[in-house]
Design a protein around this motif. Structure first.
Motif, PDB file in Angstrom:
ATOM      1  N   SER A 152     -11.352 -18.224  22.461  1.00 33.11           N
ATOM      2  CA  SER A 152     -12.407 -18.012  23.434  1.00 33.11           C
ATOM      3  C   SER A 152     -13.327 -19.215  23.518  1.00 33.11           C
ATOM      4  O   SER A 152     -13.369 -20.064  22.636  1.00 33.11           O
ATOM      5  CB  SER A 152     -13.172 -16.736  23.088  1.00 33.11           C
ATOM      6  OG  SER A 152     -14.477 -17.040  22.743  1.00 33.11           O
ATOM      7  N   MET A 154     -16.436 -18.979  23.520  1.00 33.85           N
ATOM      8  CA  MET A 154     -17.684 -18.646  22.869  1.00 33.85           C
ATOM      9  C   MET A 154     -17.491 -18.740  21.377  1.00 33.85           C
ATOM     10  O   MET A 154     -16.437 -18.404  20.889  1.00 33.85           O
ATOM     11  CB  MET A 154     -18.022 -17.191  23.153  1.00 33.85           C
ATOM     12  CG  MET A 154     -18.159 -16.911  24.594  1.00 33.85           C
ATOM     13  SD  MET A 154     -19.825 -16.595  24.920  1.00 33.85           S
ATOM     14  CE  MET A 154     -20.270 -15.812  23.437  1.00 33.85           C
ATOM     15  N   GLY A 186     -19.688  -9.969  20.396  1.00 32.07           N
ATOM     16  CA  GLY A 186     -19.427 -11.022  21.373  1.00 32.07           C
ATOM     17  C   GLY A 186     -20.431 -10.965  22.509  1.00 32.07           C
ATOM     18  O   GLY A 186     -20.956 -11.987  22.935  1.00 32.07           O
ATOM     19  N   THR A 189     -23.712 -12.445  21.418  1.00 28.58           N
ATOM     20  CA  THR A 189     -23.686 -13.910  21.374  1.00 28.58           C
ATOM     21  C   THR A 189     -23.794 -14.473  22.792  1.00 28.58           C
ATOM     22  O   THR A 189     -24.521 -15.430  23.052  1.00 28.58           O
ATOM     23  CB  THR A 189     -22.365 -14.412  20.760  1.00 28.58           C
ATOM     24  OG1 THR A 189     -22.098 -13.670  19.576  1.00 28.58           O
ATOM     25  CG2 THR A 189     -22.419 -15.876  20.436  1.00 28.58           C
ATOM     26  N   TRP A 190     -23.073 -13.834  23.690  1.00 29.17           N
ATOM     27  CA  TRP A 190     -23.001 -14.301  25.080  1.00 29.17           C
ATOM     28  C   TRP A 190     -24.358 -14.234  25.774  1.00 29.17           C
ATOM     29  O   TRP A 190     -24.649 -15.009  26.679  1.00 29.17           O
ATOM     30  CB  TRP A 190     -21.973 -13.409  25.797  1.00 29.17           C
ATOM     31  CG  TRP A 190     -21.649 -13.793  27.191  1.00 29.17           C
ATOM     32  CD1 TRP A 190     -20.698 -14.699  27.600  1.00 29.17           C
ATOM     33  CD2 TRP A 190     -22.232 -13.258  28.403  1.00 29.17           C
ATOM     34  NE1 TRP A 190     -20.667 -14.764  28.965  1.00 29.17           N
ATOM     35  CE2 TRP A 190     -21.597 -13.898  29.482  1.00 29.17           C
ATOM     36  CE3 TRP A 190     -23.223 -12.319  28.654  1.00 29.17           C
ATOM     37  CZ2 TRP A 190     -21.912 -13.613  30.800  1.00 29.17           C
ATOM     38  CZ3 TRP A 190     -23.553 -12.036  29.984  1.00 29.17           C
ATOM     39  CH2 TRP A 190     -22.898 -12.682  31.038  1.00 29.17           C
ATOM     40  N   PHE A 228     -13.360 -11.953  26.200  1.00 27.30           N
ATOM     41  CA  PHE A 228     -13.995 -13.265  26.191  1.00 27.30           C
ATOM     42  C   PHE A 228     -13.078 -14.418  26.509  1.00 27.30           C
ATOM     43  O   PHE A 228     -13.469 -15.562  26.447  1.00 27.30           O
ATOM     44  CB  PHE A 228     -14.682 -13.518  24.852  1.00 27.30           C
ATOM     45  CG  PHE A 228     -15.952 -12.763  24.764  1.00 27.30           C
ATOM     46  CD1 PHE A 228     -17.049 -13.194  25.482  1.00 27.30           C
ATOM     47  CD2 PHE A 228     -16.032 -11.586  24.056  1.00 27.30           C
ATOM     48  CE1 PHE A 228     -18.214 -12.478  25.465  1.00 27.30           C
ATOM     49  CE2 PHE A 228     -17.191 -10.863  24.042  1.00 27.30           C
ATOM     50  CZ  PHE A 228     -18.293 -11.305  24.743  1.00 27.30           C
TER      51      PHE A 228
END
Ligand code: UDP
Ligand code: MG
Length: 317
Positions: A152, A154, A186, A189-190, A228
């Motif tokens: 990903s 990320m 996730g 974090t995004w 992701f």
């Protein structure tokens, strides 16, 4: 009944799945920690379709401490969804989410809160070393984070867990996600905002077994990757291309050999090619299938969960 409920400052959100043996002690420990902090608080337990007495115990706790709320989901929707249910309910300026099994030490809340006071919107935690966690889980988790970060765009911290503090602004932002197949770590974090990571040492589960079966772990893992990254689709395309080109080269080679009269007894090569190509096709189909399944489930726009019961409902008149 008469108490007009002002919004608490702190909300603690705890999903439960068959945690009857941990609950009372967890409550005691939490209250002890929260008392030292001197802030108003609520504790939101989300019973994720437990088949044991978890919700009855929550009710009992509620009956002598009204700062508790118990939500009971209509069936087992999974940890990630239970967390969403709890966060939707939580009304504090600061929300802390944690597990019920003491793997997320309640004492750490003080430290998370301190970071919040320093101005962070989201305070994540990372476990440095889990005493007595099976090698298998540690290894698969390590491998998984390596894989997801490779696939990903990320960066998701390895060993991050769903033990974190979020302020009101970031909780409201988080609740705008409409996704059904969730990998909350996730998504968070995004989201961005000002984030911090605090390290802690996780003890073993006090009682009961881990509720994450291999199947649940696989499913969470796939959600994390497919939501992701579309790299797996691309990888299957390139591998397919490579095998296709290699196939053409081999075909040319075979034809030339045929005309030079060097007939190879072709069993081995034939079977190899069939296996390779067939195997790869199935793999690609599988990858595509995983994505389509998720498109399908998102496109139905079903509600993420249903509530079956809530503390305080039973003695309303
Ligand atoms: N949990 C849940 N629904 C599930 C599985 C787990 O609400 O389907 C809860 C569980 O009660 C615990 C937390 O999520 O409070 C983390 O689960 P567990 O400790 O089993 O996971 P592990 O620590 O093994 O990753
Ligand atoms: Mg656990």
């Amino acid at each position: 009944m008469s108490a007009t409920k002002a919004n608490p400052h702190l909300s603690i959100v705890i999903p439960l799945y068959n945690e009857e043996n941990n609950l009372e002690e967890l409550y005691e420990e939490l209250v002890a920690v929260l008392k030292t902090m001197g802030k108003s608080y609520e504790i939101v337990f989300i019973d994720d379709g437990s088949r044991d007495k978890s919700f009855e115990i929550v009710r009992k706790l509620y009956n002598h401490d009204k700062r508790i709320t118990g939500l009971s989901l209509s069936r087992n929707f999974g940890h990630q969804v239970a967390l969403v249910a709890g966060m939707e309910y939580a009304s504090g300026d600061v929300v802390v989410m944690m597990d019920a099994d003491f793997q997320h030490p309640p004492e750490l809340i003080t430290l998370l809160y301190q970071k919040y006071s320093e101005g962070f919107d989201i305070v994540n935690t990372r476990r440095v070393e889990t005493e007595g966690i099976r090698i298998f889980k540690r290894l698969t988790s390590w491998l998984y984070y390596k894989l997801i970060n490779f696939l990903s765009d990320m960066k998701i911290e390895a060993s991050s867990s769903d033990f974190r503090l979020m302020n009101r602004r970031s909780v409201d932002a988080f609740l705008r996600f409409q996704e059904r197949n969730r990998f909350n770590r996730g998504l968070i974090t995004w989201m961005g905002f000002k984030q911090e990571i605090v390290e802690y040492k996780a003890p073993t589960r006090l009682r009961g077994r881990s509720k994450y079966t291999l199947r649940k772990m696989m499913s969470l893992g796939l959600d994390g990757i497919t939501s992701f990254s579309s790299k797996p689709l691309r990888i299957s395309f390139y591998t397919g291309l490579f095998i296709f080109l290699a196939g053409i080269a081999y075909a040319v080679f075979a034809i030339i050999n045929h005309f030079r009269g060097m007939n190879i007894p072709g069993w081995t090569s034939t079977i190899l090619i069939i296996l390779l190509v067939g195997g790869f096709q199935l793999l690609s189909l599988g990858i595509i299938g995983e994505y389509i399944a998720r498109i399908y489930s998102e496109s139905k726009s079903r509600p993420i969960y249903f509530l079956k019961d809530k503390t305080g409902n039973e003695n309303e008149n």
